[in-house]
Design an enzyme around this catalytic site. Structure first.
Site, PDB file in Angstrom:
ATOM      1  N   HIS A 271      -5.924  -1.070  11.420  1.00  0.00           N
ATOM      2  CA  HIS A 271      -5.314  -1.653  10.224  1.00  0.00           C
ATOM      3  C   HIS A 271      -6.171  -2.803   9.710  1.00  0.00           C
ATOM      4  O   HIS A 271      -6.583  -3.667  10.481  1.00  0.00           O
ATOM      5  CB  HIS A 271      -3.896  -2.139  10.562  1.00  0.00           C
ATOM      6  CG  HIS A 271      -3.079  -2.523   9.369  1.00  0.00           C
ATOM      7  ND1 HIS A 271      -2.975  -1.728   8.251  1.00  0.00           N
ATOM      8  CD2 HIS A 271      -2.323  -3.619   9.120  1.00  0.00           C
ATOM      9  CE1 HIS A 271      -2.172  -2.326   7.367  1.00  0.00           C
ATOM     10  NE2 HIS A 271      -1.777  -3.476   7.868  1.00  0.00           N
TER      11      HIS A 271
ATOM     12  N   GLN B 278       0.812  -1.221   0.000  1.00  0.00           N
ATOM     13  CA  GLN B 278       0.000   0.000   0.000  1.00  0.00           C
ATOM     14  C   GLN B 278       0.845   1.272   0.000  1.00  0.00           C
ATOM     15  O   GLN B 278       0.335   2.349  -0.297  1.00  0.00           O
ATOM     16  CB  GLN B 278      -0.944   0.007   1.203  1.00  0.00           C
ATOM     17  CG  GLN B 278      -0.242   0.164   2.541  1.00  0.00           C
ATOM     18  CD  GLN B 278      -1.192   0.020   3.715  1.00  0.00           C
ATOM     19  OE1 GLN B 278      -1.592  -1.081   4.076  1.00  0.00           O
ATOM     20  NE2 GLN B 278      -1.560   1.143   4.323  1.00  0.00           N
TER      21      GLN B 278
ATOM     22  N   ASN C 123      -0.706  -9.291   5.052  1.00  0.00           N
ATOM     23  CA  ASN C 123      -0.580  -7.847   5.221  1.00  0.00           C
ATOM     24  C   ASN C 123      -0.384  -7.189   3.860  1.00  0.00           C
ATOM     25  O   ASN C 123      -0.236  -7.879   2.843  1.00  0.00           O
ATOM     26  CB  ASN C 123       0.587  -7.539   6.175  1.00  0.00           C
ATOM     27  CG  ASN C 123       0.449  -6.182   6.840  1.00  0.00           C
ATOM     28  OD1 ASN C 123      -0.421  -5.382   6.504  1.00  0.00           O
ATOM     29  ND2 ASN C 123       1.332  -5.901   7.794  1.00  0.00           N
TER      30      ASN C 123
ATOM     31  N   CYS D  15      -5.079   0.493   3.606  1.00  0.00           N
ATOM     32  CA  CYS D  15      -5.128  -0.916   4.027  1.00  0.00           C
ATOM     33  C   CYS D  15      -6.516  -1.504   3.844  1.00  0.00           C
ATOM     34  O   CYS D  15      -6.662  -2.665   3.461  1.00  0.00           O
ATOM     35  CB  CYS D  15      -4.699  -1.046   5.485  1.00  0.00           C
ATOM     36  SG  CYS D  15      -5.749  -0.103   6.620  1.00  0.00           S
TER      37      CYS D  15
END
Length: 215
Positions: free
Chosen positions: A158, A19, A178, A25
């Site tokens: 997040h 990102q 992630n 996110c």
């Protein structure tokens, strides 16, 4: 339920994305979940456009944050989402392109029972699930390998995706995707302790899980 699930080994998860310096996110989490259910339902693994969500999802705030459920709702209302190739990522919010394709669609989204890791496990057994975690602390940010056990709080700052779960040496864990690039963590992933004492889950992972649905 199976004792071990990893959607990556079933070819249902794209390679790790980044990102960069944009608080998007939420878009990466939503897109990854949509990419996975699309692969599970159609057999096609297509990289989709986070940038379209950043630019076009007016219920969210581009690089200043947003929620995965709003992103899912945008894709439903819009009738689909474009590919990464057609609408590439720039890591800054721009104007929404009018000429965008609706390549992959979803039917809806489902919330998983909150603060219940067994309900979450049941959902992940069927498909990857979008979740929120507190990722602001140094221990999380500097994770590199093994099963992460904290410390971390439960602020929902997040968005990530659970792509599987398992047990190692008696410790249960989630496999979490992630969006900080492949050089972060364990090749872009973090193994997070599962079935902790707190019902919110480690770093609040069980507080707000949801997933897109596709017929």
């Amino acid at each position: 339920l199976p004792s071990f699930v990893d959607w990556r080994s079933k070819g249902a998860v794209n390679s790790i994305k980044n990102q960069k310096q944009c608080g998007s996110c939420w878009a990466f989490s939503a897109v990854a979940a949509v990419e996975s259910i699309n692969k599970i339902r159609t057999g096609q693994l297509i990289s989709l456009s986070e940038q379209e969500l950043v630019d076009c999802d007016t219920a969210s705030h581009g690089c200043n944050g947003g929620w995965m459920n709003n992103a899912f709702q945008y894709i439903i209302t819009n009738g689909g989402i474009d590919t990464q190739q057609n609408y590439p990522y720039s890591a800054v919010q721009g104007s929404c392109k009018p000429y965008r394709l609706r390549v992959v669609s979803i039917n809806g989204f489902q919330r998983v029972t909150r603060n219940n890791e067994s309900a979450l496990q049941s959902a992940v057994a069927s498909q990857p699930v979008s979740v929120t975690v507190e990722a602001a602390g140094a221990p999380f940010q500097h994770y590199s390998s093994g099963i992460f056990t904290g410390p971390c709080g439960t602020a929902q700052n997040h968005g990530v995706v659970i792509v599987g779960y398992g047990t190692q040496s008696g410790k249960n864990y989630w496999i979490v995707r992630n969006s900080w690039g492949q050089n972060w963590g364990n090749q872009g992933y973090i193994w997070m302790e599962r079935n902790v004492a707190s019902s919110a889950g480690l770093c609040g992972i069980a507080q707000l899980p949801s997933y897109p649905t596709k017929a």
